[in-house]
Design a protein around this motif. Sequence first.
Motif, short mmCIF file in Angstrom:
data_model
loop_
_atom_site.label_atom_id
_atom_site.label_comp_id
_atom_site.label_asym_id
_atom_site.label_seq_id
_atom_site.Cartn_x
_atom_site.Cartn_y
_atom_site.Cartn_z
N GLY A 1 -42.28 -21.53 -30.04
CA GLY A 1 -41.38 -22.33 -30.86
C GLY A 1 -41.41 -21.89 -32.32
O GLY A 1 -42.01 -20.86 -32.66
N GLU A 2 -40.76 -22.71 -33.15
CA GLU A 2 -40.70 -22.35 -34.58
C GLU A 2 -41.36 -23.43 -35.42
O GLU A 2 -41.28 -24.61 -35.09
N GLN B 1 -45.73 -25.85 -30.54
CA GLN B 1 -44.70 -24.93 -31.05
C GLN B 1 -45.20 -23.48 -30.99
O GLN B 1 -44.39 -22.56 -31.09
N PHE C 1 -42.03 -35.93 -29.63
CA PHE C 1 -41.92 -34.54 -29.19
C PHE C 1 -40.99 -33.77 -30.14
O PHE C 1 -40.12 -34.36 -30.79
N ASP C 2 -41.19 -32.48 -30.18
CA ASP C 2 -40.49 -31.63 -31.12
C ASP C 2 -38.97 -31.73 -30.99
O ASP C 2 -38.24 -31.67 -31.98
N ASP C 3 -38.49 -31.92 -29.76
CA ASP C 3 -37.03 -31.93 -29.56
C ASP C 3 -36.45 -33.34 -29.61
O ASP C 3 -35.30 -33.55 -29.24
N GLY C 4 -37.24 -34.32 -30.04
CA GLY C 4 -36.74 -35.69 -30.11
C GLY C 4 -36.87 -36.25 -31.52
O GLY C 4 -37.40 -35.60 -32.41
N PRO D 1 -44.83 -30.53 -37.79
CA PRO D 1 -43.91 -30.99 -36.75
C PRO D 1 -44.57 -32.04 -35.85
O PRO D 1 -45.78 -32.24 -35.90
N ARG D 2 -43.74 -32.66 -35.01
CA ARG D 2 -44.28 -33.58 -33.99
C ARG D 2 -44.99 -32.74 -32.93
O ARG D 2 -44.47 -31.71 -32.52
#
Length: 415
Positions: A232-233, A228, A154-157, A239-240
């Motif tokens: 998101g960015e 994203q 995931f994007d935040d991991g 990205p993931r």
Amino acid sequence: MSKALDGVRILDFTHVQSGPTCTQLLAWFGADVIKVERAGAGDITREQLRDIPDVDSLYFTMLNHNKRSVTIDTKNPEGKQVLEALIQKCDVLVENFAPGALDRMGFTWERIQELNPRMIVASVKGFGPGPYEDCKVYENVAQCAGGAASTTGFDDGPPVVTGAQIGDSGTGLHLALGIVTALYQRTHSGRGQRVLAAMQDGVLNLCRVKLRDQQRLERTGVMKEYPQYPNGEFGEAVPRAGNASGGGQPGWILKCKGWETDPNAYIYFITQAPVWAKICNVIGKEEWATDADYATPAARLPHLKDIFAEIERWTMTKTKFEAMQILNKYDIPCGPILSMKEIAEEPSLRKTGTIVEVDHPTRGKYLTVGNPIKLSDSPTEVTRSPLLGEHTDEVMAELGYSPEQVSALRTAGAI
Ligand code: COA
């Protein structure tokens, strides 16, 4: 019934996972696979992750079906001679030693060609020629270097490796294709050749769509099917994407009834464009079929999060199997998240030979994954993996050694 690779002899110098998956496939297609191991030790996986003391591990047994095992010390001068005799008799030598190990043993490409110009020498290495060519590599290193880890999770991991052994078993598959292709070319060239499958290359090949996305991102700065978008960015690199589908039809993993206690009570749901109206009907949002904000795939892209949240409200009222049954009726593409326990117990996989029960003299019965590739004229019968050196005498006799010579070589530690 004859087998596709009947008559092909493979000198199997592989160990651990990547090479053994390749030669196991060739054995399932009918090749005579002679696995060379060191006496007293053998493939290191025989003793790794053991679940029964002193018994070949499942790691080993599940990667070495339908092979014969001979023990040869290839660093012993007399052992070398035995290996030379095997090189002269076989069609393909498959190896996945650390870079340079075969050369250090004295079996360079030039030497092998002298012994048998028709020999195909097939290798798995971690990397192809370049800065990392001398590195030893295991599965997860390849996943990281081949683009899988940076695009998984995931994007935040952090980056995540996958459970699918795309570096090892994936590269084994690539190598097997290279070998049968080289065997085919040999039918008209009369010559052997070298076949190289680098694990980084194999993983990258399986991550091809992510290199596609890298170039799309560089051109447009945005990928509207990624989570994203729109809030998101995007940075410089792909990205993931969490559980986004990776294709042109948006998908996501959604909770089903029982998710609070069952870690696999989930379904993969694809909002395929041609069945959008049916999806709206099933989840009770009929108005979305004609609403300009939802009616077309392009209009839906900024709302994917909300759409999947709404669909999930419906899937949470059904078990994954109930949801499957309903969705399949309407041709809505979806898939249950199956646990290994559920897969092991699935009768249809047993019926097709994809899951097979095998009997082993010291282990007893165990389950394995059979040949995933089905040939109508070359059916696969999965037979157990060999015990260490089980076929040494048999293979030595085929090479023309007398029982006395075999026992002398054994005493000298050559076999
Ligand atoms: N008789 C005598 N020596 C033997 C032998 C035999 N029958 N079989 C193997 N050996 C020797 C090799 O010649 C080598 O000796 P050397 O280091 O003196 O040259 C030695 O055993 C160890 O081989 P190596 O391949 O280096 O094993 P390792 O356990 O140190 O490394 C890997 C394992 C997997 C990291 C390494 O083999 C590798 O990088 N392979 C290529 C990539 C790959 O396939 N990785 C995935 C594995 S699933």
